[in-house]
Design a protein around this motif. Structure first.
Motif, PDB file in Angstrom:
ATOM      1  N   GLY A  42       0.757  -1.364   0.026  1.00 56.54           N
ATOM      2  CA  GLY A  42      -0.314  -0.048   0.082  1.00 56.54           C
ATOM      3  C   GLY A  42       1.136   1.391  -0.213  1.00 56.54           C
ATOM      4  O   GLY A  42       2.065   1.675   0.308  1.00 56.54           O
ATOM      5  N   GLU A  43       0.462   2.281  -0.243  1.00 53.72           N
ATOM      6  CA  GLU A  43       0.786   3.069  -0.444  1.00 53.72           C
ATOM      7  C   GLU A  43       1.575   4.040   0.868  1.00 53.72           C
ATOM      8  O   GLU A  43       0.984   3.708   2.039  1.00 53.72           O
ATOM      9  N   PRO A  44       2.690   4.508   0.660  1.00 53.85           N
ATOM     10  CA  PRO A  44       2.791   5.109   2.502  1.00 53.85           C
ATOM     11  C   PRO A  44       2.324   6.509   2.448  1.00 53.85           C
ATOM     12  O   PRO A  44       1.736   7.059   2.106  1.00 53.85           O
ATOM     13  N   GLY A  45       1.419   6.120   4.166  1.00 54.16           N
ATOM     14  CA  GLY A  45       0.523   6.941   4.886  1.00 54.16           C
ATOM     15  C   GLY A  45      -0.282   6.605   4.742  1.00 54.16           C
ATOM     16  O   GLY A  45      -1.618   7.098   4.874  1.00 54.16           O
ATOM     17  N   GLY A  46      -0.671   5.425   3.841  1.00 47.79           N
ATOM     18  CA  GLY A  46      -1.809   4.893   3.620  1.00 47.79           C
ATOM     19  C   GLY A  46      -2.822   4.175   4.735  1.00 47.79           C
ATOM     20  O   GLY A  46      -1.947   3.749   5.881  1.00 47.79           O
ATOM     21  N   ALA A  47      -4.043   3.289   4.909  1.00 49.44           N
ATOM     22  CA  ALA A  47      -4.419   2.820   6.270  1.00 49.44           C
ATOM     23  C   ALA A  47      -3.259   1.333   6.673  1.00 49.44           C
ATOM     24  O   ALA A  47      -3.271   1.283   7.339  1.00 49.44           O
ATOM     25  N   ALA A  48      -2.643   0.614   5.467  1.00 47.58           N
ATOM     26  CA  ALA A  48      -1.697  -0.572   5.929  1.00 47.58           C
ATOM     27  C   ALA A  48      -1.048  -0.117   6.454  1.00 47.58           C
ATOM     28  O   ALA A  48      -0.152  -0.925   7.311  1.00 47.58           O
ATOM     29  N   TYR A  49      -0.987   1.043   5.945  1.00 47.76           N
ATOM     30  CA  TYR A  49       0.591   1.179   6.466  1.00 47.76           C
ATOM     31  C   TYR A  49       0.191   1.562   7.837  1.00 47.76           C
ATOM     32  O   TYR A  49       1.505   1.422   8.866  1.00 47.76           O
ATOM     33  N   ASN A  50      -0.499   2.703   7.775  1.00 47.02           N
ATOM     34  CA  ASN A  50      -0.374   3.527   9.153  1.00 47.02           C
ATOM     35  C   ASN A  50      -0.917   2.432  10.487  1.00 47.02           C
ATOM     36  O   ASN A  50      -0.289   2.197  11.122  1.00 47.02           O
ATOM     37  N   GLU A  51      -1.405   1.150   9.932  1.00 45.51           N
ATOM     38  CA  GLU A  51      -1.858   0.151  10.917  1.00 45.51           C
ATOM     39  C   GLU A  51      -0.820  -0.934  11.210  1.00 45.51           C
ATOM     40  O   GLU A  51      -0.257  -0.798  12.476  1.00 45.51           O
ATOM     41  N   SER A  52       0.132  -1.422  10.425  1.00 42.21           N
ATOM     42  CA  SER A  52       1.274  -1.356  10.178  1.00 42.21           C
ATOM     43  C   SER A  52       2.519  -0.705  10.939  1.00 42.21           C
ATOM     44  O   SER A  52       2.891  -1.592  12.566  1.00 42.21           O
TER      45      SER A  52
END
Length: 191
Positions: A42-52
């Protein structure tokens, strides 16, 4: 510029050297490090990134380990340049380096899993970058291609090729909004 025969790789860097880089591309050697990692897309700063990233920091906090800069190892599964691939297709290993001697993360991961299900994906891993070209990138992420081009020039001059994932160490808070304050180590393992 010195030739490959004249240029020496800087000696392997310990914990302090892991978070240091010169303003000009340089050859360095990095040994094995261990830490917490989560793999995703996913994109940097996106939902999956932030959750991880949140899961990594939660497990790190439960371990009582000192907070360290977030890192990312990036790739795309596409023949095109990563800059031509939609950001939601980018893949990553997010990483937080642990102090040497950390034996297990199982209890810390279990402690935070009930409130943060993404913590179940946090793994205890080891990485070895080995010989690398790296540079300290100053400014916004959108300006990284210029720093990457300078790294590529050094690789070409030294007869080196990429050998591993593109690696970034975020020395400033990834949410920093003032581009003048952003500092990122760009690191490329080579052979």
């Amino acid at each position: 510029m010195r030739s490959a025969a004249d240029r020496e790789t800087a000696p392997a860097q310990g914990a302090a050297g892991w978070y240091e880089a010169a303003d000009e591309p340089e050859l360095v050697e990095h040994g094995a490090v261990t830490g917490l990692a989560v793999t995703g897309q996913g994109e940097p700063g996106g939902a999956a990134y932030n959750e991880s990233a949140g899961a990594l920091y939660a497990v790190m906090g439960a371990l009582g380990a000192p907070m360290v800069p977030l890192e990312g190892r990036w790739w795309v599964e596409d023949a095109r340049s990563p800059f031509e691939v939609p950001r939601e297709e980018w893949r990553w290993h997010l990483f937080l380096r642990l102090p040497d001697g950390t034996a297990t993360i199982d209890a810390a991961r279990a402690e935070v899993c009930s409130g943060l299900p993404a913590a179940a994906r946090v793994q205890h891993v080891s990485y070895t970058d080995g010989r690398c070209v790296q540079v300290l990138h100053l400014g916004p992420y959108s300006d990284e291609p210029a720093s990457l081009a300078r790294m590529e020039s050094l690789m070409k001059a030294e007869g080196l090729v990429p050998h591993g994932l593109h690696h970034e160490v975020y020395l400033s808070d990834p949410r920093e909004e003032d581009p003048a304050k952003m500092r990122t180590i760009l690191r490329q393992p080579v052979r």
